[in-house]
Design a protein around this motif. Sequence first.
Motif, mmCIF file in Angstrom:
data_model
loop_
_atom_site.group_PDB
_atom_site.id
_atom_site.type_symbol
_atom_site.label_atom_id
_atom_site.label_comp_id
_atom_site.label_asym_id
_atom_site.label_seq_id
_atom_site.Cartn_x
_atom_site.Cartn_y
_atom_site.Cartn_z
ATOM 1 N N HIS A 1 1.683 -6.250 -7.268
ATOM 2 C CA HIS A 1 2.683 -7.222 -7.686
ATOM 3 C C HIS A 1 1.993 -8.244 -8.893
ATOM 4 C CE1 HIS A 1 5.051 -11.010 -7.235
ATOM 5 N NE2 HIS A 1 3.833 -11.810 -7.436
ATOM 6 N N LEU A 2 0.821 -8.347 -8.754
ATOM 7 C CA LEU A 2 0.107 -9.203 -9.944
ATOM 8 C C LEU A 2 0.227 -8.284 -11.242
ATOM 9 C CD1 LEU A 2 -3.027 -10.722 -8.377
ATOM 10 C CD2 LEU A 2 -1.009 -11.664 -9.063
ATOM 11 N N ILE A 3 0.040 -6.798 -11.227
ATOM 12 C CA ILE A 3 0.218 -6.063 -12.444
ATOM 13 C C ILE A 3 1.512 -6.236 -12.874
ATOM 14 C CG2 ILE A 3 0.107 -3.810 -13.304
ATOM 15 C CD1 ILE A 3 -2.207 -3.415 -11.347
ATOM 16 N N LEU B 1 -3.804 1.485 -6.696
ATOM 17 C CA LEU B 1 -3.995 -0.058 -7.503
ATOM 18 C C LEU B 1 -4.638 -0.949 -6.417
ATOM 19 C CD1 LEU B 1 -0.887 0.012 -9.775
ATOM 20 C CD2 LEU B 1 -3.361 0.577 -10.136
ATOM 21 N N VAL B 2 -5.432 -0.708 -5.228
ATOM 22 C CA VAL B 2 -6.218 -1.519 -4.316
ATOM 23 C C VAL B 2 -5.093 -1.699 -3.372
ATOM 24 C CG1 VAL B 2 -7.207 -3.562 -3.864
ATOM 25 C CG2 VAL B 2 -7.637 -2.592 -5.899
ATOM 26 N N ASN B 3 -3.891 -2.454 -3.481
ATOM 27 C CA ASN B 3 -2.887 -2.964 -2.315
ATOM 28 C C ASN B 3 -1.478 -3.501 -3.163
ATOM 29 O OD1 ASN B 3 -3.404 -5.641 -3.014
ATOM 30 N ND2 ASN B 3 -5.246 -5.554 -1.730
ATOM 31 N N GLU B 4 -0.656 -3.753 -2.353
ATOM 32 C CA GLU B 4 0.499 -4.142 -2.758
ATOM 33 C C GLU B 4 0.578 -5.533 -3.545
ATOM 34 O OE1 GLU B 4 5.323 -5.164 -1.300
ATOM 35 O OE2 GLU B 4 3.591 -4.615 0.152
ATOM 36 N N TYR B 5 -0.411 -6.266 -3.170
ATOM 37 C CA TYR B 5 -0.521 -7.775 -3.694
ATOM 38 C C TYR B 5 -1.034 -7.505 -5.122
ATOM 39 C CZ TYR B 5 -2.186 -12.282 -4.972
ATOM 40 O OH TYR B 5 -2.436 -13.543 -5.651
ATOM 41 N N ILE C 1 6.769 9.599 -4.199
ATOM 42 C CA ILE C 1 6.305 9.362 -5.531
ATOM 43 C C ILE C 1 5.446 8.257 -5.961
ATOM 44 C CG2 ILE C 1 7.339 9.182 -8.284
ATOM 45 C CD1 ILE C 1 9.820 10.656 -7.067
ATOM 46 N N PHE C 2 6.071 7.007 -5.351
ATOM 47 C CA PHE C 2 5.524 5.754 -5.953
ATOM 48 C C PHE C 2 4.556 5.065 -4.570
ATOM 49 C CE2 PHE C 2 9.412 6.092 -8.392
ATOM 50 C CZ PHE C 2 8.848 6.004 -9.571
ATOM 51 N N GLY C 3 4.582 5.556 -3.599
ATOM 52 C CA GLY C 3 3.992 4.879 -2.256
ATOM 53 C C GLY C 3 2.599 4.925 -2.696
ATOM 54 N N PRO C 4 1.811 6.166 -3.240
ATOM 55 C CA PRO C 4 0.242 6.074 -3.376
ATOM 56 C C PRO C 4 -0.052 5.087 -4.546
ATOM 57 C CG PRO C 4 1.269 8.507 -3.389
ATOM 58 C CD PRO C 4 2.333 7.364 -3.319
ATOM 59 N N PHE C 5 0.463 4.612 -5.218
ATOM 60 C CA PHE C 5 0.269 3.559 -6.156
ATOM 61 C C PHE C 5 -0.343 2.341 -5.321
ATOM 62 C CE2 PHE C 5 2.653 6.418 -9.163
ATOM 63 C CZ PHE C 5 1.593 6.475 -9.919
ATOM 64 N N ASN C 6 0.379 1.917 -4.294
ATOM 65 C CA ASN C 6 -0.044 0.726 -3.507
ATOM 66 C C ASN C 6 -1.534 0.884 -2.935
ATOM 67 O OD1 ASN C 6 2.340 -0.820 -3.739
ATOM 68 N ND2 ASN C 6 3.476 0.388 -2.352
ATOM 69 N N ASN C 7 -1.969 2.114 -2.931
ATOM 70 C CA ASN C 7 -3.297 2.319 -2.610
ATOM 71 C C ASN C 7 -4.299 2.524 -3.568
ATOM 72 O OD1 ASN C 7 -2.964 2.277 0.280
ATOM 73 N ND2 ASN C 7 -2.133 4.244 0.157
#
Length: 239
Positions: free
Chosen positions: A178-180, A171-175, A163-169
């Motif tokens: 984290h900022l968002i 939204l560019v990357n995990e960092y 469900i949520f894994g694709p958002f890391n890609n």
Amino acid sequence: MRQGAMQRYYLFSPWLRIFHWVMVICVFILFVTGLYIGNPFFLGNQGIDPTFAVANGLSMETIRYIHFIAAYILVLSFIPRIYGFIINPGDRLLPRFWTKLYWTGIMDTQLHYMFLRGRHRPYLRNSLARSGYLAVYFMFLIEMITGFAMYYMVEPNRLLAKIFGPFNNLLVNEYVVHLIHHFVAWFIILFVIVHVYMAVRADFTEKGGEISAMFSGVKYLEEEPDDVGDILVKKAKAE
């Protein structure tokens, strides 16, 4: 409260009020623990002594656990919020962008809050407040998405990853995720500060029970509110 001409309007169901206070507690816990997780030194240059932290149950693992539990409780608290939205018209006081009343209400309340108008028209919930609450719900959605996107990285779970894994890609990357997550948390806190100020201000100037309404579900107004049509219950005079 003023008596006599004051009219009583039942607005908020117990379900919305339960959600509200659970949300208050969870947001406070999430913000404080989130600051510590992001930067253990936010309390000072020396941070918390590791030995003291472990001895008193303040290890990073414990703080993260508290953060995650509060996050799950906040997500679950939307169940009574949604139920209240379904059964009670007063729980549906969100902006109606398609109506003339919404836009005239925006101008009316803006002029009042800018001290260019002594008072605004009576509303069960004015247009600016409605817009603010919708905005904070949207921010909660962003926090949930970004939070679970980061969470599955440290607690692998097939369902969360799907469900949520694709958002890391996405939204560019995990960092960046984290900022968002971090900056939206600060926007939520800014909303809380403004919300508390405006609620207290309204209670003192309008004396309609703005604060007590989140305990009793009832507000009091001298005049029939312009948006009274948004609730389907008959108003009754206050005793």
